[in-house]
Each structure stands twice: as structure tokens, then as C-alpha cells.
Design an enzyme around this catalytic site. Structure first.
Site, PDB file in Angstrom:
ATOM      1  N   GLU A 200       7.544   2.490  -6.040  1.00  0.00           N
ATOM      2  CA  GLU A 200       7.686   1.929  -4.686  1.00  0.00           C
ATOM      3  C   GLU A 200       7.926   3.070  -3.693  1.00  0.00           C
ATOM      4  O   GLU A 200       8.491   4.105  -4.057  1.00  0.00           O
ATOM      5  CB  GLU A 200       8.851   0.933  -4.714  1.00  0.00           C
TER       6      GLU A 200
ATOM      7  N   LYS B  61       0.807  -1.201   0.000  1.00  0.00           N
ATOM      8  CA  LYS B  61       0.000   0.000   0.000  1.00  0.00           C
ATOM      9  C   LYS B  61       0.849   1.264   0.000  1.00  0.00           C
ATOM     10  O   LYS B  61       0.375   2.349  -0.320  1.00  0.00           O
ATOM     11  CB  LYS B  61      -0.891   0.021   1.255  1.00  0.00           C
ATOM     12  N   GLY B  62       2.099   1.141   0.438  1.00  0.00           N
ATOM     13  CA  GLY B  62       2.919   2.314   0.763  1.00  0.00           C
ATOM     14  C   GLY B  62       3.067   3.346  -0.333  1.00  0.00           C
ATOM     15  O   GLY B  62       3.243   4.530  -0.059  1.00  0.00           O
TER      16      GLY B  62
ATOM     17  N   ASP C 220      14.505  -0.951   1.465  1.00  0.00           N
ATOM     18  CA  ASP C 220      15.267  -1.174   2.690  1.00  0.00           C
ATOM     19  C   ASP C 220      16.269  -2.306   2.448  1.00  0.00           C
ATOM     20  O   ASP C 220      17.377  -2.054   1.975  1.00  0.00           O
ATOM     21  CB  ASP C 220      14.267  -1.481   3.815  1.00  0.00           C
TER      22      ASP C 220
ATOM     23  N   ARG D 219      -0.103   6.670   7.613  1.00  0.00           N
ATOM     24  CA  ARG D 219      -0.015   6.821   6.160  1.00  0.00           C
ATOM     25  C   ARG D 219      -0.537   8.175   5.685  1.00  0.00           C
ATOM     26  O   ARG D 219      -0.146   8.685   4.651  1.00  0.00           O
ATOM     27  CB  ARG D 219      -0.837   5.723   5.456  1.00  0.00           C
TER      28      ARG D 219
ATOM     29  N   ASP E  26       3.868   3.500   6.493  1.00  0.00           N
ATOM     30  CA  ASP E  26       3.158   3.162   7.740  1.00  0.00           C
ATOM     31  C   ASP E  26       4.051   2.503   8.766  1.00  0.00           C
ATOM     32  O   ASP E  26       5.134   1.999   8.456  1.00  0.00           O
ATOM     33  CB  ASP E  26       2.016   2.195   7.434  1.00  0.00           C
TER      34      ASP E  26
HETATM   35  P1  IMP Z   1      12.605  -4.408   1.728  1.00  0.00           P
HETATM   36  O1  IMP Z   1      12.080  -5.638   1.082  1.00  0.00           O
HETATM   37  O2  IMP Z   1      13.347  -4.682   3.013  1.00  0.00           O
HETATM   38  O3  IMP Z   1      13.397  -3.531   0.795  1.00  0.00           O
HETATM   39  O4  IMP Z   1      11.366  -3.619   2.270  1.00  0.00           O
HETATM   40  C1  IMP Z   1      10.615  -2.864   1.493  1.00  0.00           C
HETATM   41  C2  IMP Z   1       9.239  -2.623   2.070  1.00  0.00           C
HETATM   42  O5  IMP Z   1       9.220  -2.541   3.483  1.00  0.00           O
HETATM   43  C3  IMP Z   1       8.824  -1.284   1.571  1.00  0.00           C
HETATM   44  O6  IMP Z   1       8.084  -1.420   0.409  1.00  0.00           O
HETATM   45  C4  IMP Z   1       8.013  -0.733   2.718  1.00  0.00           C
HETATM   46  O7  IMP Z   1       6.659  -1.086   2.527  1.00  0.00           O
HETATM   47  C5  IMP Z   1       8.535  -1.401   3.941  1.00  0.00           C
HETATM   48  N1  IMP Z   1       9.481  -0.492   4.652  1.00  0.00           N
HETATM   49  C6  IMP Z   1      10.829  -0.540   4.661  1.00  0.00           C
HETATM   50  N2  IMP Z   1      11.371   0.442   5.408  1.00  0.00           N
HETATM   51  C7  IMP Z   1      10.317   1.157   5.877  1.00  0.00           C
HETATM   52  C8  IMP Z   1      10.221   2.337   6.691  1.00  0.00           C
HETATM   53  O8  IMP Z   1      11.202   2.955   7.140  1.00  0.00           O
HETATM   54  N3  IMP Z   1       8.958   2.779   6.945  1.00  0.00           N
HETATM   55  C9  IMP Z   1       7.840   2.160   6.465  1.00  0.00           C
HETATM   56  N4  IMP Z   1       7.890   1.063   5.686  1.00  0.00           N
HETATM   57  C10 IMP Z   1       9.121   0.555   5.393  1.00  0.00           C
HETATM   58 MG    MG Z   2       6.182  -0.914   0.111  1.00  0.00          MG
END
Ligand code: IMP
Ligand code: MG
Length: 174
Positions: free
Chosen positions: A98, A42-43, A102, A164, A158
Site C-alpha cells: 500500500e 493505483k497509489g 491515513d 503520480r 496523487d
Molecule cells: P485511509 O483509508 O484513510 O487509510 O486512506 C488510504 C488511501 O487514501 C490510501 O491508499 C491513499 O490512496 C489515499 N491517501 C491517504 N492519504 C493520502 C495522501 O496524503 N496523499 C495521497 N493519497 C492519500
Molecule cells: Mg492507496
């Protein structure tokens, strides 16, 4: 509950200025083409809504929903596909939108997922690059901001589904 300690990182004016710049860059790069913008729910929904209104090339929109975090601030490492785009992606120019990258696991999964679906091209537009915990290499074609660390909320982002709706982006003290 939205009362936990939080510190302003990006105000809405700074976000909107940057979104407009990215939109101009994308419009230039895609001149003569139609973009299928796919938002990662949803982000990304607020970022995507603002971004597409700055684009001057023809656009269609779709969404994909995956889940990696569950209800915590740390990635579970396991990506679950919750909803696929409804449009046919064959021969389309796809721009994935996106909110934040992270560990990079979600985008690694996306790259593999979309490579099998016959798109003409797939590029990535991401609002925030949080490189500190990167585990998988990710190429970001259009980036809003690099923020080295911390857990961020607001403007679509979120924590346990809260925050959000905030117009600015904050660092949440967990
Ligand atoms: P990744 O797979 O670890 O790169 O995570 C990506 C997903 O985790 C993103 O699409 C976000 O939805 C969520 N996410 C990662 N870091 C944050 C943050 O600092 N705040 C909120 N959501 C996050
Ligand atoms: Mg996301």
C-alpha cells in the site's frame, strides 16, 4: 495542473535507500517461501515496482483496486471494490503493498476481505504511515516512513489523479 505550492518531503534517493532496506528485510523473513505480492491500485504501483526488484525470494504479482477518496483529499469513509486479484489466493503467502495509510479504513476493509479468502498468511507493507488521522487500528509489518501529517503527492501518490509521476514525495499545500 501541477503548479500548486508543494514542499519536498522525501527525495528519490532516500526513498530508494529505504525501499532496498525493506526489501532485504522481507527477503530474510520469507526465505524458503514464495510471496504473492498484491499491490493496492493505483497509489502503490511505483513503490511495488521498485520493491519487488529488491526481493531475492520467488515472487508473483497481482493487484486489487479500491476507492475511498473520490476526488478529494479527505476519505469518504466508504470503500468501493473496483477490481479483485485474478490469481487464486488459497494457501498463498500474501504481502499487501500500500502507498499510504491515513484513517486506516481501507486497510481495515482489506484485512476483513482477505481473511475470508483462505490465504496461508497476509502481511502488510506500506510506504508511508500517516498516523495523525488514524481511526482504525492497523498493524504495519513493513513500513517505509512515518510522516505525521499533511497531504502527500508523488512516487505514485496523487491528488485528483495528478502528480503520480513525480520521482520525489512532496507535501501539497491545499
Ligand atoms: P485511509 O483509508 O484513510 O487509510 O486512506 C488510504 C488511501 O487514501 C490510501 O491508499 C491513499 O490512496 C489515499 N491517501 C491517504 N492519504 C493520502 C495522501 O496524503 N496523499 C495521497 N493519497 C492519500
Ligand atoms: Mg492507496
Amino acid at each position: 495542473m501541477q503548479s500548486a505550492d508543494k514542499k519536498l518531503i522525501l527525495d528519490s534517493q532516500a526513498i530508494h535507500n529505504r525501499v532496498r532496506e525493506i526489501g532485504e528485510e522481507i527477503s530474510k523473513d520469507y526465505q524458503g517461501k514464495e510471496i504473492l505480492v498484491i499491490g493496492v491500485l493505483k497509489g502503490a504501483f511505483i513503490f511495488m515496482a521498485d520493491l519487488i526488484r529488491t526481493l531475492s525470494v520467488p515472487v508473483t504479482v497481482d493487484f486489487i483496486q479500491v476507492s475511498s477518496y473520490g476526488n478529494s483529499a479527505a476519505s469518504s469513509g466508504k470503500i468501493t471494490l473496483l477490481a479483485n486479484p485474478s490469481l487464486n489466493l488459497q494457501d498463498r503467502h500474501i504481502l499487501l503493498v500500500e502507498d499510504i495509510i491515513d484513517t486506516g479504513r481501507t486497510m481495515r476493509w482489506m484485512a476483513d476481505h482477505f481473511s475470508t479468502l483462505g490465504a496461508a498468511s497476509v502481511h502488510l507493507c506500506c510506504l508511508i504511515d500517516k498516523a495523525e488521522r488514524r481511526e482504525e487500528e492497523v498493524t504495519i509489518d513493513y513500513l517505509g516512513f512515518a510522516i505525521p501529517q499533511g497531504f502527500l503527492v508523488g512516487y505514485g501518490l496523487d491528488y485528483n489523479e495528478a502528480y503520480r509521476n513525480l520521482p520525489h514525495i512532496y507535501h501539497l499545500n491545499l
